[in-house]
Each structure stands twice: as structure tokens, then as C-alpha cells.
Write a protein that holds these residues in place. Structure first.
Motif, mmCIF file in Angstrom:
data_model
loop_
_atom_site.group_PDB
_atom_site.id
_atom_site.type_symbol
_atom_site.label_atom_id
_atom_site.label_comp_id
_atom_site.label_asym_id
_atom_site.label_seq_id
_atom_site.Cartn_x
_atom_site.Cartn_y
_atom_site.Cartn_z
ATOM 1 N N THR A 114 2.542 2.311 -4.149
ATOM 2 C CA THR A 114 2.159 3.650 -4.596
ATOM 3 C C THR A 114 3.368 4.578 -4.490
ATOM 4 N N ASP A 115 3.211 5.786 -5.054
ATOM 5 C CA ASP A 115 4.228 6.801 -4.808
ATOM 6 C C ASP A 115 3.928 7.453 -3.461
ATOM 7 N N ARG A 116 4.663 8.489 -3.103
ATOM 8 C CA ARG A 116 4.520 9.090 -1.775
ATOM 9 C C ARG A 116 3.146 9.736 -1.581
ATOM 10 N N ARG A 117 2.510 10.146 -2.674
ATOM 11 C CA ARG A 117 1.191 10.769 -2.580
ATOM 12 C C ARG A 117 0.057 9.745 -2.586
ATOM 13 N N GLY A 118 0.387 8.467 -2.786
ATOM 14 C CA GLY A 118 -0.643 7.436 -2.783
ATOM 15 C C GLY A 118 -1.146 7.030 -4.149
ATOM 16 N N ALA A 119 -0.514 7.528 -5.227
ATOM 17 C CA ALA A 119 -0.910 7.128 -6.576
ATOM 18 C C ALA A 119 -0.374 5.733 -6.865
ATOM 19 N N ALA A 120 -1.270 4.811 -7.219
ATOM 20 C CA ALA A 120 -0.886 3.409 -7.417
ATOM 21 C C ALA A 120 -0.048 3.224 -8.671
ATOM 22 N N SER A 121 0.865 2.250 -8.606
ATOM 23 C CA SER A 121 1.725 1.916 -9.738
ATOM 24 C C SER A 121 1.756 0.412 -9.915
ATOM 25 N N ALA A 122 1.402 -0.055 -11.115
ATOM 26 C CA ALA A 122 1.418 -1.497 -11.384
ATOM 27 C C ALA A 122 2.822 -2.056 -11.227
ATOM 28 N N ASP A 123 3.833 -1.312 -11.674
ATOM 29 C CA ASP A 123 5.212 -1.784 -11.559
ATOM 30 C C ASP A 123 5.622 -1.961 -10.102
ATOM 31 N N VAL A 151 -4.182 -1.388 -2.784
ATOM 32 C CA VAL A 151 -4.198 -0.298 -3.755
ATOM 33 C C VAL A 151 -5.109 -0.699 -4.918
ATOM 34 N N ALA A 152 -5.673 0.301 -5.572
ATOM 35 C CA ALA A 152 -6.551 0.046 -6.712
ATOM 36 C C ALA A 152 -5.959 0.701 -7.953
ATOM 37 N N LEU A 153 -5.840 -0.075 -9.022
ATOM 38 C CA LEU A 153 -5.302 0.438 -10.277
ATOM 39 C C LEU A 153 -6.452 0.767 -11.228
ATOM 40 N N PRO A 154 -6.319 1.833 -12.029
ATOM 41 C CA PRO A 154 -7.414 2.267 -12.887
ATOM 42 C C PRO A 154 -7.703 1.347 -14.062
ATOM 43 N N GLN A 156 -6.602 -2.715 -16.118
ATOM 44 C CA GLN A 156 -5.943 -4.013 -16.020
ATOM 45 C C GLN A 156 -4.528 -3.910 -16.575
ATOM 46 N N ASP A 157 -3.609 -4.613 -15.908
ATOM 47 C CA ASP A 157 -2.211 -4.594 -16.321
ATOM 48 C C ASP A 157 -1.744 -6.034 -16.522
ATOM 49 N N ALA A 158 -1.242 -6.338 -17.716
ATOM 50 C CA ALA A 158 -0.862 -7.715 -18.042
ATOM 51 C C ALA A 158 0.263 -8.221 -17.152
ATOM 52 N N ALA A 159 1.261 -7.370 -16.899
ATOM 53 C CA ALA A 159 2.395 -7.784 -16.067
ATOM 54 C C ALA A 159 1.940 -8.090 -14.640
ATOM 55 N N LEU A 160 1.009 -7.289 -14.129
ATOM 56 C CA LEU A 160 0.508 -7.513 -12.775
ATOM 57 C C LEU A 160 -0.314 -8.798 -12.706
ATOM 58 N N SER A 161 -1.135 -9.036 -13.722
ATOM 59 C CA SER A 161 -1.928 -10.271 -13.743
ATOM 60 C C SER A 161 -1.020 -11.492 -13.759
ATOM 61 N N SER A 162 0.054 -11.426 -14.536
ATOM 62 C CA SER A 162 1.003 -12.547 -14.601
ATOM 63 C C SER A 162 1.705 -12.731 -13.270
ATOM 64 N N GLY A 179 0.824 -1.208 0.000
ATOM 65 C CA GLY A 179 0.000 0.000 0.000
ATOM 66 C C GLY A 179 0.853 1.250 0.000
ATOM 67 N N THR A 180 0.532 2.161 0.896
ATOM 68 C CA THR A 180 1.241 3.444 0.948
ATOM 69 C C THR A 180 2.434 3.424 1.891
ATOM 70 N N GLY A 181 2.728 2.250 2.453
ATOM 71 C CA GLY A 181 3.795 2.137 3.439
ATOM 72 C C GLY A 181 3.212 2.029 4.835
ATOM 73 N N VAL A 182 4.065 1.796 5.819
ATOM 74 C CA VAL A 182 3.628 1.697 7.217
ATOM 75 C C VAL A 182 4.674 2.359 8.104
ATOM 76 N N ALA A 183 4.235 3.182 9.020
ATOM 77 C CA ALA A 183 5.138 3.788 9.994
ATOM 78 C C ALA A 183 5.515 2.734 11.027
ATOM 79 N N PRO A 184 6.778 2.301 11.084
ATOM 80 C CA PRO A 184 7.164 1.193 11.971
ATOM 81 C C PRO A 184 6.894 1.448 13.448
ATOM 82 N N GLY A 185 6.922 2.703 13.863
ATOM 83 C CA GLY A 185 6.740 3.003 15.285
ATOM 84 C C GLY A 185 5.327 3.356 15.668
#
Length: 210
Positions: free
Chosen positions: A162-171, A192-195, A197-203, A102-108
Motif C-alpha cells: 500500500t501507500d503510506r495512507r494504506g491505499a492498496a496497489s497491485a503493482d 491488503v484488498a484490491l477493488p 481483479q488485476d491480471a499482473a497480480l494473478s500471474s 500490508g502497510t508495513g511493520v514497525a521493527p521496534g
């Protein structure tokens, strides 16, 4: 060649994770606070601030979601529906690693300290959504054990999808799936939700979770 593992990891998509945990719908950044959440006793629950799923992509400056000053005091309807008190009598997730993409997790973060592995960018949760979800999955509840998560003794492997702002990335999700499998996580939660379908992600989903 398949990555090494002791069997297939259980993959939860964003929709599956929400269904499993009965999460409220994620709110966009700067949305108005939701109405009061029903408490387990049937009375009105306390009003807590909304949690954004992403930050404004057009803002010139990234302003991270501030920590809430409000403290939950009652069990909400979703915890009652899941009957977590009874569930915890059978299992608390001890020995299980949940990879949270997801967007990361604050360890503390409160209720998670000492049980979160987050390397590099995964430890920087500017949005706050990933840390919130980690608490629902594995939070101890702190001074309020009745507000603990589904598996309060599980460990969290935080991975960025995602990036730091929370925009999802299939890669990024593909890389995270690979890392989760190599770490032998028993459960992989993709929050995360992608807008589209991504072939690489499905594989990758077929390769790393079968």
C-alpha cells in the motif's frame, strides 16, 4: 524461469489470513470503537480501540495512527478458539519466515523487536494495521505470554503493498510477492484488498507461489 526456492511458499490472501487468524473486520479510519470483545472466560472483555485499515485519502495532512495506551489483559475468544496454548506445545514458528504484505511493520514494536526485517518504506507503518497483524502472527505477548501470536518465534519480513495512507496497489503487491519469494519466505500473507481483479497480480500469484 521461476525464482529459486525450496518449494512453494504458502500464500494467504487477505481473506485467507483473516480466516486463519480469526481476525475482526478491519475498521475504517475514525470509526467508533467496537463493543467489548468477549473474553475466553465467557465474561465481557476489555474495550480496546479500533484499528483502521487505511487513513483518510482526502485529508490534507497524513496523521498516523497513535500508539494505544490500552493493554490487553485477557485472552479473547479467537485465541481460545484457535487453542494457541496447545498449538504452542507443538510449534512456535521457530525457523519460519512469514512475509507480511500490508502497510508495513514497525521493527521496534513490542513483542516483535529483533525479529522483523523491514527495509525502506516497509519500516514506516503510519496506518498501524501491518504492525497489528505482525503481532497477531508472531508477537511474543511481552509480559503476558498467553497473549502471544500464532507463531511467537517466527520472523517477519515486512513488505509494503500500500501507500503510506494504506491505499492498496497491485503493482506494489506484485513487487512484494517477488521480494518474498526471492527471500525464500515459507509463508506469504497478503493483508491488503484490491477493488478489482488485476491480471499482473494473478500471474504473479501463480508464478511466485507455485
Amino acid at each position: 524461469m521461476r525464482p529459486p526456492g525450496n518449494g512453494a511458499a504458502r500464500l494467504l490472501s487477505g481473506a485467507g489470513l483473516a480466516a486463519a487468524l480469526l481476525l475482526p473486520t478491519a475498521l475504517p479510519a475514525q470509526a467508533a470503537p467496537p463493543s467489548r470483545v468477549p473474553a475466553a472466560d465467557g465474561k465481557k472483555g476489555q474495550e480496546l480501540p479500533g484499528m483502521p485499515s487505511a487513513l483518510d485519502p482526502e485529508a490534507e495532512e497524513v496523521v498516523c495512527t497513535p500508539a494505544s495506551r490500552e493493554t490487553a489483559k485477557k485472552q479473547d475468544w479467537s485465541r481460545q478458539r484457535l487453542d494457541l496454548d496447545r498449538l504452542h506445545q507443538h510449534s512456535t514458528g521457530a525457523g519460519v519466515t512469514v512475509a507480511l504484505i500490508g502497510t508495513g511493520v514497525a521493527p521496534g514494536a513490542a513483542g516483535l523487536k529483533g525479529r522483523v526485517t523491514a527495509d525502506g518504506d516497509a519500516a514506516d507503518d503510519c496506518v498501524g494495521s501491518g504492525t497489528f497483524l505482525a503481532g497477531l502472527i508472531a508477537g511474543t505477548g511481552g509480559d503476558s505470554p498467553r497473549l502471544a501470536g500464532v507463531a511467537p518465534e517466527a520472523k517477519i519480513l515486512a513488505l509494503r503493498g500500500t501507500d503510506r495512507r494504506g491505499a492498496a496497489s497491485a503493482d506494489l503487491v506484485v513487487d512484494a510477492l517477488r521480494a518474498a519469494t526471492e527471500a525464500r519466505a515459507e509463508v506469504i500473507a497478503v493483508a491488503v484488498a484490491l477493488p478489482r481483479q488485476d491480471a499482473a497480480l494473478s500471474s504473479a500469484c501463480l508464478l511466485y507461489t507455485s
